[in-house]
Design a protein around this motif. Structure first.
Motif, PDB file in Angstrom:
ATOM      1  N   VAL A   3      57.428  65.782  -5.429  1.00 41.29           N
ATOM      2  CA  VAL A   3      57.076  64.437  -4.980  1.00 41.29           C
ATOM      3  C   VAL A   3      58.224  63.860  -4.153  1.00 41.29           C
ATOM      4  CG1 VAL A   3      56.639  62.074  -5.795  1.00 41.29           C
ATOM      5  CG2 VAL A   3      55.574  64.010  -6.952  1.00 41.29           C
ATOM      6  N   VAL A   4      57.871  63.162  -3.079  1.00 42.87           N
ATOM      7  CA  VAL A   4      58.846  62.385  -2.314  1.00 42.87           C
ATOM      8  C   VAL A   4      58.571  60.914  -2.594  1.00 42.87           C
ATOM      9  CG1 VAL A   4      59.698  61.747  -0.020  1.00 42.87           C
ATOM     10  CG2 VAL A   4      59.023  64.109  -0.475  1.00 42.87           C
ATOM     11  N   GLU A   5      59.581  60.208  -3.076  1.00 35.61           N
ATOM     12  CA  GLU A   5      59.507  58.753  -3.283  1.00 35.61           C
ATOM     13  C   GLU A   5      60.394  58.123  -2.219  1.00 35.61           C
ATOM     14  OE1 GLU A   5      60.621  55.379  -6.607  1.00 35.61           O
ATOM     15  OE2 GLU A   5      61.345  57.418  -6.878  1.00 35.61           O
ATOM     16  N   PHE A   6      59.959  57.000  -1.636  1.00 38.49           N
ATOM     17  CA  PHE A   6      60.743  56.417  -0.558  1.00 38.49           C
ATOM     18  C   PHE A   6      60.615  54.902  -0.490  1.00 38.49           C
ATOM     19  CE2 PHE A   6      56.531  56.889   1.073  1.00 38.49           C
ATOM     20  CZ  PHE A   6      56.347  55.815   1.946  1.00 38.49           C
ATOM     21  N   GLU A   7      61.621  54.309   0.115  1.00 44.19           N
ATOM     22  CA  GLU A   7      61.615  52.923   0.543  1.00 44.19           C
ATOM     23  C   GLU A   7      62.283  52.942   1.901  1.00 44.19           C
ATOM     24  OE1 GLU A   7      63.348  49.291  -1.508  1.00 44.19           O
ATOM     25  OE2 GLU A   7      62.013  50.140  -3.034  1.00 44.19           O
ATOM     26  N   SER A   8      61.482  52.793   2.954  1.00 43.71           N
ATOM     27  CA  SER A   8      61.989  52.959   4.306  1.00 43.71           C
ATOM     28  C   SER A   8      61.182  52.108   5.273  1.00 43.71           C
ATOM     29  CB  SER A   8      61.876  54.441   4.694  1.00 43.71           C
ATOM     30  OG  SER A   8      62.322  54.662   5.995  1.00 43.71           O
ATOM     31  N   GLY A   9      61.868  51.477   6.202  1.00 45.22           N
ATOM     32  CA  GLY A   9      61.178  50.701   7.221  1.00 45.22           C
ATOM     33  C   GLY A   9      60.318  49.580   6.658  1.00 45.22           C
ATOM     34  N   GLY A  10      60.744  48.990   5.547  1.00 49.42           N
ATOM     35  CA  GLY A  10      59.993  47.898   4.940  1.00 49.42           C
ATOM     36  C   GLY A  10      58.828  48.322   4.073  1.00 49.42           C
ATOM     37  N   GLU A  11      58.606  49.604   3.932  1.00 50.46           N
ATOM     38  CA  GLU A  11      57.520  50.100   3.090  1.00 50.46           C
ATOM     39  C   GLU A  11      58.071  51.064   2.049  1.00 50.46           C
ATOM     40  OE1 GLU A  11      53.981  51.430   4.948  1.00 50.46           O
ATOM     41  OE2 GLU A  11      54.283  50.189   6.705  1.00 50.46           O
ATOM     42  N   GLY A  12      57.294  51.268   1.018  1.00 48.67           N
ATOM     43  CA  GLY A  12      57.707  52.204  -0.020  1.00 48.67           C
ATOM     44  C   GLY A  12      56.508  52.879  -0.635  1.00 48.67           C
ATOM     45  N   GLY A  13      56.770  53.928  -1.361  1.00 44.07           N
ATOM     46  CA  GLY A  13      55.700  54.647  -2.026  1.00 44.07           C
ATOM     47  C   GLY A  13      56.161  56.010  -2.466  1.00 44.07           C
ATOM     48  N   ALA A  14      55.199  56.833  -2.787  1.00 47.96           N
ATOM     49  CA  ALA A  14      55.478  58.205  -3.206  1.00 47.96           C
ATOM     50  C   ALA A  14      54.286  59.062  -2.819  1.00 47.96           C
ATOM     51  CB  ALA A  14      55.717  58.268  -4.709  1.00 47.96           C
ATOM     52  N   PHE A  15      54.565  60.311  -2.467  1.00 50.84           N
ATOM     53  CA  PHE A  15      53.477  61.223  -2.138  1.00 50.84           C
ATOM     54  C   PHE A  15      53.806  62.627  -2.612  1.00 50.84           C
ATOM     55  CE2 PHE A  15      56.168  60.733   1.572  1.00 50.84           C
ATOM     56  CZ  PHE A  15      56.416  62.027   1.987  1.00 50.84           C
TER      57      PHE A  15
END
Length: 97
Positions: free
Chosen positions: A25-37
């Protein structure tokens, strides 16, 4: 990806029925957005799992490079939510820097 990083996930062990499928899984917070996929699932110790982790690390680095913030690669049993929030082990972190 260095093999030493991959070996760290070996602590998950084996199930009584044989090799265990681990989800990357990649979790992120980048460019004002976040999530995981979910990048995919492969058997523990397999070359495919190593490829998935390597691809996920590249994806995490690209997310941070494109939008700043941070991204982490986690690996574990289950789906995106359980790995992201509960059971995943972090194997790579990319941060704006």
């Amino acid at each position: 990806m260095e093999m030493d990083e991959f070996d760290a996930v070996g602590r998950f062990g084996k199930s009584p029925g044989g090799a265990v499928g681990l989800t990357v899984v990649v979790e992120f917070e980048s460019g004002g957005e976040g999530g995981a996929f979910d990048m995919g699932t492969a058997l523990e110790g397999s070359p495919e799992l190593g490829r998935l982790v390597s691809d996920a690390c590249d994806e995490a680095d690209a997310l941070v490079g494109d939008g700043g913030g941070w991204a982490a690669v986690r690996i574990g049993f289950g789906d995106v939510e359980s790995i992201d929030c509960e059971s995943g082990r972090t194997v790579h972190v990319a941060e704006e820097g």
